[in-house]
Design an enzyme around this catalytic site. Sequence first.
Site, mmCIF file in Angstrom:
data_model
loop_
_atom_site.group_PDB
_atom_site.id
_atom_site.type_symbol
_atom_site.label_atom_id
_atom_site.label_comp_id
_atom_site.label_asym_id
_atom_site.label_seq_id
_atom_site.Cartn_x
_atom_site.Cartn_y
_atom_site.Cartn_z
ATOM 1 N N PHE A 133 5.812 11.275 5.230
ATOM 2 C CA PHE A 133 4.556 11.593 4.565
ATOM 3 C C PHE A 133 4.042 10.307 3.940
ATOM 4 O O PHE A 133 4.825 9.384 3.659
ATOM 5 C CB PHE A 133 4.767 12.672 3.496
ATOM 6 C CG PHE A 133 4.097 13.991 3.805
ATOM 7 C CD1 PHE A 133 4.085 14.506 5.082
ATOM 8 C CD2 PHE A 133 3.482 14.729 2.803
ATOM 9 C CE1 PHE A 133 3.486 15.720 5.367
ATOM 10 C CE2 PHE A 133 2.879 15.942 3.071
ATOM 11 C CZ PHE A 133 2.874 16.443 4.362
ATOM 12 N N GLN A 247 -7.509 14.255 -6.866
ATOM 13 C CA GLN A 247 -7.120 13.718 -5.563
ATOM 14 C C GLN A 247 -8.067 14.233 -4.479
ATOM 15 O O GLN A 247 -8.237 15.436 -4.313
ATOM 16 C CB GLN A 247 -5.692 14.131 -5.211
ATOM 17 C CG GLN A 247 -5.234 13.535 -3.891
ATOM 18 C CD GLN A 247 -3.746 13.681 -3.690
ATOM 19 O OE1 GLN A 247 -3.278 14.753 -3.311
ATOM 20 N NE2 GLN A 247 -2.999 12.617 -3.950
ATOM 21 N N HIS A 249 -8.248 14.449 -0.775
ATOM 22 C CA HIS A 249 -7.410 14.329 0.424
ATOM 23 C C HIS A 249 -8.228 13.662 1.521
ATOM 24 O O HIS A 249 -9.401 13.980 1.708
ATOM 25 C CB HIS A 249 -6.951 15.717 0.869
ATOM 26 C CG HIS A 249 -5.791 15.699 1.806
ATOM 27 N ND1 HIS A 249 -5.916 15.288 3.119
ATOM 28 C CD2 HIS A 249 -4.484 16.035 1.635
ATOM 29 C CE1 HIS A 249 -4.737 15.374 3.708
ATOM 30 N NE2 HIS A 249 -3.854 15.823 2.835
ATOM 31 N N LEU A 269 -8.254 21.895 4.593
ATOM 32 C CA LEU A 269 -7.244 20.866 4.801
ATOM 33 C C LEU A 269 -6.823 20.737 6.255
ATOM 34 O O LEU A 269 -6.496 21.719 6.915
ATOM 35 C CB LEU A 269 -6.013 21.183 3.943
ATOM 36 C CG LEU A 269 -4.861 20.183 4.019
ATOM 37 C CD1 LEU A 269 -5.289 18.850 3.433
ATOM 38 C CD2 LEU A 269 -3.645 20.724 3.263
ATOM 39 N N GLU A 272 -1.621 16.551 6.086
ATOM 40 C CA GLU A 272 -1.111 15.190 6.250
ATOM 41 C C GLU A 272 -0.013 15.129 7.303
ATOM 42 O O GLU A 272 0.283 14.066 7.844
ATOM 43 C CB GLU A 272 -0.582 14.678 4.910
ATOM 44 C CG GLU A 272 -0.226 13.220 4.902
ATOM 45 C CD GLU A 272 -0.101 12.687 3.484
ATOM 46 O OE1 GLU A 272 0.852 11.940 3.231
ATOM 47 O OE2 GLU A 272 -0.956 13.027 2.635
ATOM 48 N N ARG A 303 -2.935 8.444 -0.434
ATOM 49 C CA ARG A 303 -4.104 9.261 -0.134
ATOM 50 C C ARG A 303 -5.395 8.655 -0.682
ATOM 51 O O ARG A 303 -6.444 8.751 -0.040
ATOM 52 C CB ARG A 303 -3.889 10.671 -0.700
ATOM 53 C CG ARG A 303 -2.874 11.469 0.096
ATOM 54 C CD ARG A 303 -2.620 12.829 -0.511
ATOM 55 N NE ARG A 303 -1.786 13.633 0.381
ATOM 56 C CZ ARG A 303 -1.368 14.858 0.104
ATOM 57 N NH1 ARG A 303 -1.713 15.424 -1.048
ATOM 58 N NH2 ARG A 303 -0.625 15.528 0.957
ATOM 59 N N HIS A 367 -8.874 18.023 -3.361
ATOM 60 C CA HIS A 367 -7.625 18.677 -2.965
ATOM 61 C C HIS A 367 -6.720 19.064 -4.129
ATOM 62 O O HIS A 367 -6.049 20.091 -4.065
ATOM 63 C CB HIS A 367 -6.869 17.747 -2.019
ATOM 64 C CG HIS A 367 -5.599 18.306 -1.468
ATOM 65 N ND1 HIS A 367 -5.541 19.528 -0.820
ATOM 66 C CD2 HIS A 367 -4.324 17.814 -1.458
ATOM 67 C CE1 HIS A 367 -4.293 19.770 -0.432
ATOM 68 N NE2 HIS A 367 -3.547 18.748 -0.807
ATOM 69 N N ARG A 401 -1.315 11.837 -6.436
ATOM 70 C CA ARG A 401 -0.124 12.616 -6.099
ATOM 71 C C ARG A 401 0.463 12.200 -4.760
ATOM 72 O O ARG A 401 -0.260 12.045 -3.774
ATOM 73 C CB ARG A 401 -0.467 14.113 -6.067
ATOM 74 C CG ARG A 401 0.743 14.978 -5.703
ATOM 75 C CD ARG A 401 0.433 16.443 -5.842
ATOM 76 N NE ARG A 401 -0.557 16.922 -4.890
ATOM 77 C CZ ARG A 401 -0.315 17.218 -3.621
ATOM 78 N NH1 ARG A 401 0.902 17.033 -3.114
ATOM 79 N NH2 ARG A 401 -1.276 17.682 -2.841
#
Length: 596
Positions: A133, A247, A249, A269, A272, A303, A367, A401
Amino acid sequence: MPESAAEAAGESIEYERTDVSVLVVGAGAAGARAAIELTERGVDDVLVLGKRGHGDAHTTWARGGINGALGTHDPEDSPAIHAADTLNEGHLINDPALVETVTEQMPARLRELDEWGMDYSRTDDGAIDQRYFGAQSFRRTAFAGDHTGESLLDTLVDRAQSLSIPYRENVMITKLVADGDAVYGAVGFDMDTGTFQLFNAGTVVLAAGGHAAIYNRHTSRDDENNGDGAALAYDAGATLMDMGFIQFHPTGMAVDETDPEWEPWSGRLVTEAVRGEGGRLFNTEGERFMRRYSPDQMELDARDVVARSIAEEVAAGRGTEHGGVYLDISHRDADFIRERLPRMYERFQELGVDMAREPVEVAPTSHYGMGGVAVDETGETDVDGLFAIGETMAGVHGANRLGGNSLAETVAFGVVAGETVADRVDGPGAIPADLLDTLVDPHLDDLASTANRDGDEDVEAALAALRDTMWEHAGILRDEESLRAGLDALEELRERASDLDVGPVTSESFEFAVDLGFSLTAAEAVLRGALEREESRGAHYRTDYPETDEAWRRNVTIERADIGGMALSTEPVDEPSAAVQAALDEGHELDYHQLE
């Protein structure tokens, strides 16, 4: 049983009263895990409340994975390195103690979920598989295809049901019963029957989600993540922290919003995990543009970096007609995509796009709120007996995050808060009589007067205007002028909110009217927090202060002022433990090119 307020507070509005030792507000992963911990530790007087049906919570939309240093593929990984990655991603303004609590808990929590039957994806030898990730030094994101949150919540709900934990669905909490020093319960309504509810509780655990849906392009359902948790806690006297960090995304769906088939998917979404499995980003000129912005980590950089890079490509005229770029994983085998990314593949197939043959359009989308309610090392707020966990709490994520840490935070602090409350629980207590008179009854009056109001303003239009305001004035790029204009626009929206057209208590418009009140509080806190922080750090990018300033390695806190309004201040950040500092000094970093 129903009790009239004439008997309890001298008024005629009726409500149902429930006495319980621990009230858990929110039935997603954090609330469910806290209730399980409490019950397994012998607390038999727990009640979980959910705004939706049983097992229907925003947790199910978290798809990519859940972090923990198991070392399935990379045995050199450790909780200390996981903490170092989390602090680096958070630009070193996380609360190190909270971070270490999560990272130290997670290997055991992942194995526990396995014992409880979670449907993990597996390696060939049957171990819990782990994937890359963004911004993580090692493969530590455990997953269940691309439906990890759904599988996690199913596992926790099954465990809770096996323990016969009491649960009420379709109940919305509208106010905490608190005097600024301690909490005594909560007030709300049954969304099916319209009956007002009073919960007399010795302890309240807020696990009510975040506030990402105060933006018009977001990954949440429109009726979730409207700021309930933060607004309820703030109203009760708790402190908010770092609300300015939102955040965005990098990869939400970029769609034609005039097409009724595609419009409902705007901003939703694109996990990721697509990039974690090798997905590549291209602009409309066919350039894999992350080579220019992040040649080492490429699509798996932090991100905030990837989101700003996409925004810059779009601003430079190299974006798609729908304001995004292309995400392409078609170089992978079709069977691999269907196995590792089944929900994503099915979603786009239903919309006429084959991910195994062609790219999909993506754009940054709101996000996650890194800020929230300030808590101590156990999840307790500065209001005695009030806990905040999951996305409602602040401190774990700092300025940005780390992907895969949201689900980790829910189960880790569900356990920690549950342990703490179980050691202290002492029955339901009693709501002080003066609070029944001065808080409960006036609030019930407000709720009753909101229902069936014949105003001139449409509730959904007001919510849409708020979301447009936040995207325009507190989006990926901010400056003082825009933030102040956003605050002015919020004041106008507050005026509109006083003249809403609202249906009965059981109507959607009534629910949205309550949501609007929560969202106004959360939006103001975001704008004021962003205005206060005169630097750029992580997800907070000020074009008028584009550099990171070491003097701003501080948390921005918000309290209710004595004379009304929000009072802001800053607090220094604590230092990490010696083990985590050593991991930071070692400089671990993902080398994306090992995926090529």
